[in-house]
Design a protein around this motif. Structure first.
Motif, PDB file in Angstrom:
ATOM      1  N   ASP A   1     -11.494 104.228  78.226  1.00 44.28           N
ATOM      2  CA  ASP A   1     -10.401 104.683  77.367  1.00 44.28           C
ATOM      3  C   ASP A   1      -9.614 105.791  78.059  1.00 44.28           C
ATOM      4  OD1 ASP A   1     -11.147 102.918  75.380  1.00 44.28           O
ATOM      5  OD2 ASP A   1     -12.121 104.436  74.146  1.00 44.28           O
ATOM      6  N   ALA A   2     -10.325 106.781  78.606  1.00 44.84           N
ATOM      7  CA  ALA A   2      -9.665 107.899  79.269  1.00 44.84           C
ATOM      8  C   ALA A   2      -8.896 107.436  80.502  1.00 44.84           C
ATOM      9  CB  ALA A   2     -10.693 108.964  79.643  1.00 44.84           C
ATOM     10  N   THR A   3      -9.477 106.518  81.270  1.00 43.78           N
ATOM     11  CA  THR A   3      -8.814 106.015  82.473  1.00 43.78           C
ATOM     12  C   THR A   3      -7.543 105.258  82.123  1.00 43.78           C
ATOM     13  OG1 THR A   3     -10.938 105.853  83.623  1.00 43.78           O
ATOM     14  CG2 THR A   3      -9.105 104.573  84.535  1.00 43.78           C
ATOM     15  N   PHE A   4      -7.633 104.321  81.182  1.00 41.48           N
ATOM     16  CA  PHE A   4      -6.448 103.553  80.806  1.00 41.48           C
ATOM     17  C   PHE A   4      -5.384 104.446  80.169  1.00 41.48           C
ATOM     18  CE2 PHE A   4      -9.296  99.667  80.774  1.00 41.48           C
ATOM     19  CZ  PHE A   4      -8.762  99.157  81.941  1.00 41.48           C
TER      20      PHE A   4
ATOM     21  N   LEU B   1      -3.669 106.330  82.978  1.00 45.21           N
ATOM     22  CA  LEU B   1      -2.800 105.461  83.784  1.00 45.21           C
ATOM     23  C   LEU B   1      -1.614 104.899  83.001  1.00 45.21           C
ATOM     24  CD1 LEU B   1      -5.548 103.463  85.717  1.00 45.21           C
ATOM     25  CD2 LEU B   1      -4.104 105.317  86.598  1.00 45.21           C
ATOM     26  N   SER B   2      -1.612 105.092  81.693  1.00 46.56           N
ATOM     27  CA  SER B   2      -0.560 104.495  80.869  1.00 46.56           C
ATOM     28  C   SER B   2       0.792 105.199  81.000  1.00 46.56           C
ATOM     29  CB  SER B   2      -0.980 104.492  79.392  1.00 46.56           C
ATOM     30  OG  SER B   2      -0.989 105.814  78.879  1.00 46.56           O
ATOM     31  N   ASP B   3       0.815 106.379  81.545  1.00 47.43           N
ATOM     32  CA  ASP B   3       2.061 107.142  81.644  1.00 47.43           C
ATOM     33  C   ASP B   3       2.628 107.080  83.062  1.00 47.43           C
ATOM     34  OD1 ASP B   3       3.506 109.911  82.244  1.00 47.43           O
ATOM     35  OD2 ASP B   3       3.620 109.519  80.076  1.00 47.43           O
ATOM     36  N   PRO B   4       3.914 106.749  83.216  1.00 43.71           N
ATOM     37  CA  PRO B   4       4.505 106.648  84.563  1.00 43.71           C
ATOM     38  C   PRO B   4       4.509 107.977  85.326  1.00 43.71           C
ATOM     39  CG  PRO B   4       6.176 106.240  82.864  1.00 43.71           C
ATOM     40  CD  PRO B   4       4.862 106.360  82.171  1.00 43.71           C
ATOM     41  N   LYS B   5       4.636 109.089  84.628  1.00 41.39           N
ATOM     42  CA  LYS B   5       4.597 110.402  85.306  1.00 41.39           C
ATOM     43  C   LYS B   5       3.214 110.628  85.916  1.00 41.39           C
ATOM     44  CE  LYS B   5       8.628 112.297  84.087  1.00 41.39           C
ATOM     45  NZ  LYS B   5       9.675 112.609  85.016  1.00 41.39           N
TER      46      LYS B   5
ATOM     47  N   ILE C   1       2.084 111.087  89.813  1.00 43.55           N
ATOM     48  CA  ILE C   1       1.244 112.178  90.322  1.00 43.55           C
ATOM     49  C   ILE C   1       0.143 111.606  91.209  1.00 43.55           C
ATOM     50  CG2 ILE C   1      -0.459 113.939  89.660  1.00 43.55           C
ATOM     51  CD1 ILE C   1       1.316 114.398  87.115  1.00 43.55           C
ATOM     52  N   LEU C   2      -0.490 110.526  90.754  1.00 44.74           N
ATOM     53  CA  LEU C   2      -1.556 109.905  91.559  1.00 44.74           C
ATOM     54  C   LEU C   2      -1.006 109.379  92.880  1.00 44.74           C
ATOM     55  CD1 LEU C   2      -3.551 107.996  88.793  1.00 44.74           C
ATOM     56  CD2 LEU C   2      -4.237 110.084  90.001  1.00 44.74           C
ATOM     57  N   GLU C   3       0.181 108.771  92.839  1.00 46.06           N
ATOM     58  CA  GLU C   3       0.787 108.283  94.088  1.00 46.06           C
ATOM     59  C   GLU C   3       1.049 109.436  95.041  1.00 46.06           C
ATOM     60  OE1 GLU C   3       4.170 105.716  93.477  1.00 46.06           O
ATOM     61  OE2 GLU C   3       3.117 104.656  91.867  1.00 46.06           O
TER      62      GLU C   3
ATOM     63  N   ILE D   1      -4.975 115.698  81.865  1.00 41.00           N
ATOM     64  CA  ILE D   1      -5.375 114.372  81.383  1.00 41.00           C
ATOM     65  C   ILE D   1      -5.983 113.560  82.527  1.00 41.00           C
ATOM     66  CG2 ILE D   1      -4.482 112.158  80.518  1.00 41.00           C
ATOM     67  CD1 ILE D   1      -2.482 113.900  78.844  1.00 41.00           C
ATOM     68  N   LEU D   2      -5.358 113.630  83.696  1.00 42.56           N
ATOM     69  CA  LEU D   2      -5.899 112.929  84.863  1.00 42.56           C
ATOM     70  C   LEU D   2      -7.257 113.493  85.264  1.00 42.56           C
ATOM     71  CD1 LEU D   2      -2.599 112.672  86.917  1.00 42.56           C
ATOM     72  CD2 LEU D   2      -3.875 110.735  85.949  1.00 42.56           C
ATOM     73  N   GLU D   3      -7.405 114.807  85.119  1.00 48.22           N
ATOM     74  CA  GLU D   3      -8.675 115.450  85.473  1.00 48.22           C
ATOM     75  C   GLU D   3      -9.781 115.052  84.493  1.00 48.22           C
ATOM     76  OE1 GLU D   3      -9.941 119.798  87.203  1.00 48.22           O
ATOM     77  OE2 GLU D   3      -8.332 119.717  85.717  1.00 48.22           O
ATOM     78  N   LEU D   4      -9.462 115.002  83.192  1.00 51.70           N
ATOM     79  CA  LEU D   4     -10.457 114.580  82.204  1.00 51.70           C
ATOM     80  C   LEU D   4     -10.914 113.144  82.451  1.00 51.70           C
ATOM     81  CD1 LEU D   4      -9.045 116.101  78.905  1.00 51.70           C
ATOM     82  CD2 LEU D   4     -11.161 116.718  80.076  1.00 51.70           C
ATOM     83  N   ALA D   5     -10.028 112.315  82.974  1.00 49.62           N
ATOM     84  CA  ALA D   5     -10.377 110.928  83.278  1.00 49.62           C
ATOM     85  C   ALA D   5     -11.127 110.796  84.605  1.00 49.62           C
ATOM     86  CB  ALA D   5      -9.113 110.067  83.312  1.00 49.62           C
TER      87      ALA D   5
END
Length: 139
Positions: free
Chosen positions: A39-42, A45-49, A53-55, A84-88
Motif C-alpha cells: 500500500d505504501a509503495t503504490f 509511486l502514484s504521484d508524478p512529483k 524525485i526517484l528519477e 512519503i517516499l521514506e516511509l515506503a
C-alpha cells in the motif's frame, strides 16, 4: 489511510481510521489484499512529483533544496513528498551538516511490488487465454 464504508461506499479520511461511523461496518479486505508495505509503495509511486524525485535520485544523492528547485515545489512541499517516499522505504535521508541529503533506499519494497504485479499479470493472462479458447470454440 482512508477506508471505504461497507454500506454506503463513502470514503472516510485519515481522522476516521479505526472507527466506523455509527451504524456502519468498516470495509474488510478480501483474501490476498495488499500488505501495508505494498500500500505504501503504490501510494508513494502514484504521484508524478514523487516519481520525478526517484528519477532524480537515480542519478545520485541530492539535498532537499536541490530536489525542490526543478520541481517548482516549496521546501515544505518537497519534505512532504520525500517523507512519503521514506516511509515506503524508497528513499533514505541523512542530516549532513546543515542540510538533509536524500538517496535511493534499498529496492526491497519495489521487489515486493514487482512480485505482486507479476503474479497478477500471470493470473490475468491465464484468464484471457481461457476466454480466447472459449470464444474460439463458440465460433
Amino acid at each position: 489511510m482512508p477506508w471505504l464504508s461497507a454500506r454506503s461506499g463513502r470514503k472516510h479520511g485519515r481522522h476516521d481510521v479505526g472507527r466506523a461511523p455509527e451504524g456502519e461496518q468498516p470495509y474488510t479486505e478480501p483474501i490476498g489484499a495488499l500488505s501495508l508495505t505494498l500500500d505504501a509503495t503504490f501510494f508513494a509511486l502514484s504521484d508524478p512529483k514523487r516519481r520525478g524525485i526517484l528519477e532524480r535520485l537515480g542519478r545520485g544523492p541530492a539535498t532537499l533544496s536541490q530536489l525542490a528547485e526543478p520541481s517548482g515545489l516549496t521546501l515544505n512541499g518537497i519534505k512532504k513528498h520525500v517523507g512519503i517516499l521514506e516511509l515506503a522505504g524508497l528513499v533514505e535521508t541523512e542530516k549532513v551538516g546543515r542540510v538533509r541529503e536524500c538517496r535511493l533506499g534499498p529496492a526491497t519494497t519495489l521487489g515486493e511490488a514487482g512480485e505482486w504485479i507479476e503474479a497478477h499479470r500471470r493470473a490475468w493472462e491465464g484468464r484471457l487465454d481461457r476466454f480466447e479458447r472459449f470464444v474460439e470454440r463458440a465460433r
